[in-house]
Write a protein that holds these residues in place. Structure first.
Motif, short mmCIF file in Angstrom:
data_model
loop_
_atom_site.label_atom_id
_atom_site.label_comp_id
_atom_site.label_asym_id
_atom_site.label_seq_id
_atom_site.Cartn_x
_atom_site.Cartn_y
_atom_site.Cartn_z
N THR A 43 28.96 44.31 63.87
CA THR A 43 30.16 43.49 63.94
C THR A 43 29.86 42.06 63.53
O THR A 43 28.82 41.50 63.90
CB THR A 43 30.74 43.50 65.37
N LEU A 44 30.79 41.47 62.79
CA LEU A 44 30.76 40.04 62.49
C LEU A 44 31.90 39.38 63.24
O LEU A 44 33.03 39.92 63.25
CB LEU A 44 30.86 39.80 60.99
N TYR A 45 31.64 38.25 63.85
CA TYR A 45 32.62 37.55 64.67
C TYR A 45 32.97 36.21 64.03
O TYR A 45 32.10 35.36 63.86
CB TYR A 45 32.08 37.31 66.08
N GLY A 46 34.24 36.05 63.69
CA GLY A 46 34.69 34.76 63.17
C GLY A 46 34.72 33.74 64.28
O GLY A 46 35.31 33.98 65.33
N ARG A 47 34.10 32.57 64.09
CA ARG A 47 34.00 31.61 65.16
C ARG A 47 34.57 30.24 64.79
O ARG A 47 35.63 29.87 65.20
CB ARG A 47 32.53 31.46 65.60
N TRP A 98 32.75 46.04 61.44
CA TRP A 98 33.91 45.35 62.00
C TRP A 98 33.80 43.85 61.80
O TRP A 98 32.71 43.29 61.84
CB TRP A 98 34.04 45.63 63.51
N PHE A 99 34.94 43.22 61.61
CA PHE A 99 35.04 41.76 61.56
C PHE A 99 36.12 41.40 62.57
O PHE A 99 37.30 41.69 62.38
CB PHE A 99 35.42 41.30 60.15
N GLU A 100 35.70 40.79 63.69
CA GLU A 100 36.64 40.35 64.72
C GLU A 100 37.05 38.92 64.43
O GLU A 100 36.21 38.02 64.43
CB GLU A 100 36.02 40.48 66.11
N GLY A 101 38.34 38.73 64.21
CA GLY A 101 38.81 37.43 63.75
C GLY A 101 39.10 36.40 64.82
O GLY A 101 39.56 35.31 64.50
N SER A 141 32.90 24.23 55.68
CA SER A 141 31.94 25.25 56.11
C SER A 141 32.54 26.10 57.22
O SER A 141 33.48 25.67 57.92
CB SER A 141 30.63 24.62 56.58
N SER A 142 32.00 27.30 57.37
CA SER A 142 32.38 28.17 58.48
C SER A 142 31.11 28.78 59.06
O SER A 142 30.15 29.04 58.34
CB SER A 142 33.34 29.28 58.03
N LEU A 143 31.14 29.01 60.37
CA LEU A 143 30.03 29.64 61.06
C LEU A 143 30.52 30.96 61.65
O LEU A 143 31.51 31.00 62.38
CB LEU A 143 29.51 28.74 62.18
N THR A 144 29.83 32.03 61.29
CA THR A 144 30.13 33.33 61.88
C THR A 144 28.86 33.86 62.55
O THR A 144 27.75 33.51 62.17
CB THR A 144 30.62 34.34 60.82
N ALA A 156 27.17 45.31 74.48
CA ALA A 156 26.40 44.07 74.31
C ALA A 156 26.79 43.43 72.98
O ALA A 156 27.23 44.11 72.05
CB ALA A 156 24.91 44.36 74.34
N ASN A 157 26.64 42.13 72.89
CA ASN A 157 26.85 41.41 71.64
C ASN A 157 26.04 40.12 71.70
O ASN A 157 25.51 39.75 72.76
CB ASN A 157 28.34 41.16 71.37
N PRO A 158 25.91 39.38 70.60
CA PRO A 158 25.06 38.17 70.61
C PRO A 158 25.50 37.10 71.59
O PRO A 158 24.69 36.27 72.00
CB PRO A 158 25.16 37.67 69.16
#
Length: 380
Positions: A281-285, A316-319, A272-275, A29-31
């Motif tokens: 886990t952090l997801y780069g968006r 984790w940081f998924e780019g 600006s950036s939204l993650t 699962a993830n957001p």
């Protein structure tokens, strides 16, 4: 078991408690699988029938209980998918065969791995897969494509006759770093020197950063971020997939998962950036800028979020999709999967042969990337 199959055109037909309860039971699962994120995509008009993403969710019910479901769309184009099948569509067209509409299981505009065959147990998952196999046999369906499933689900799909396709993304792993400096010190000398130089260039331009979490993000911040997001798409002569209504909706409904990083110079916001993140886990968006500053993209979209991961002990940081340049910043290659079924026997065979050749190239590419490891010592 006495299961009932139902096609759902709006998540409101299931309701947030039922959908999120099913998602919470999944290992993968993830957001992005949440009711808040998917419903915002649909209700904002970002992913809907008018934009070529017709919700066609397949659901399995046990009485009044949702036992299994999958995010599924009837797609009328191949935009916003990040697993490219344009060549397949063109081949269909050359032979006078319709490729669209097709069935697609994915999170719109979001190349993130996560559960696709969502179920309360393996019996319900098997019933869901059987229902999918029946659905894709109906007239008017050229093919079914399931993007970024976790490996166990990819394996199950292969056993059901789907063709597997591999790809590559770049993910950063937090090795328990106490600070950004400690992380950078693990890289080889050239990579470390380049990162410090990039950060210095931004700092010397007088740029500072503010990180806003959840409820700290007000409507004015969302409006500014939307300007940045649209401006960057415009600079690349492209049309943005998302709109302000979408950003406002997720700001209200899932603030606990959002980090907005804003760059300021002389007191004025310029980028600006939204993650998106959960506990692990952090997801780069998304990112955007109204002014050009050398290396601002790397600082806003990579280094500031990396500092957040270290401070919050996020693993984790998924780019996101593609991007070999991420390796120079400590991101390592990871194999991803997609699964494909085509109704036309001739095209099924042709795609199968293509994917067999492509797989060898992907494996060679991964080996080459791993030989260019940016760390002084291989990560554990």
């Amino acid at each position: 078991m006495d299961y009932r199959t139902r096609i759902v055109s709006s998540l409101a037909e299931i309701g947030q408690p039922g959908w999120d309860g099913l998602v919470a039971a999944q290992d993968e699962a993830n957001p992005f699988l949440s009711y808040a994120f998917l419903h915002a995509l649909h209700e904002s008009g970002s992913a809907c029938a008018d934009t070529g993403w017709e919700p066609h969710y397949l659901s399995i019910w046990q009485g009044e209980r949702l036992a299994a479901a999958m995010p599924l769309y009837r797609k009328f184009h191949s935009y916003g998918e990040y697993v490219f099948d344009w060549a397949w569509a063109e081949a269909y067209q050359r032979h006078g065969v319709d490729y669209y509409p097709k069935l697609l299981s994915a999170i719109p505009f979001t190349p993130v791995r996560g559960g696709r065959l969502l179920a309360i147990d393996e019996k319900a998952r098997a019933a869901l897969l059987a229902a999918l196999l029946a659905l894709q046999q109906e007239p008017g369906v050229s093919s079914t494509h399931i993007l970024y499933p976790p490996p166990p689900q990819a394996k199950a799909l292969a056993g059901a006759g789907f063709l597997l396709r591999s790809g590559v993304q770049f993910h950063w792993h937090n090795e328990g770093y106490a600070s950004f400096a400690e992380f950078v010190d693990t890289l080889d000398r050239k990579k470390r020197k380049n990162i410090l130089a990039e950060r210095r260039k931004v700092s010397e331009q007088g740029v500072r950063f503010v990180q806003l979490r959840g409820a700290e993000i007000e409507e004015a911040h969302w409006r500014f971020f939307n300007r940045c997001y649209r401006h960057t798409y415009s600079d690349h002569y492209s049309t943005p997939y998302l709109n302000l209504d979408f950003f406002l909706r997720i700001g209200r409904s899932m603030p606990q998962n959002l980090l907005l990083t804003i760059a300021l110079r002389d007191g004025h916001a310029i980028a600006s950036s939204l993650t998106v993140h959960d506990r692990d886990t952090l997801y780069g968006r998304y990112w955007g800028a109204l002014e050009h500053v050398p290396c601002l993209h790397f600082e806003t979209a990579y280094y500031q979020p990396l500092e957040f991961c270290i401070a919050e002990k996020i693993s984790w940081f998924e780019g996101g999709a593609q991007g070999e340049h991420k390796m120079a910043r400590g991101f390592m290659p990871q194999k991803t999967w997609s699964a494909h079924w085509l109704a036309h026997p001739g095209f099924y065979d042709a795609v199968e042969h293509f994917l067999q050749r492509e797989e060898g190239g992907i494996d060679g590419y991964l080996s080459e990337l791993n030989e260019r490891n940016p760390f002084r010592d291989p990560p554990r």
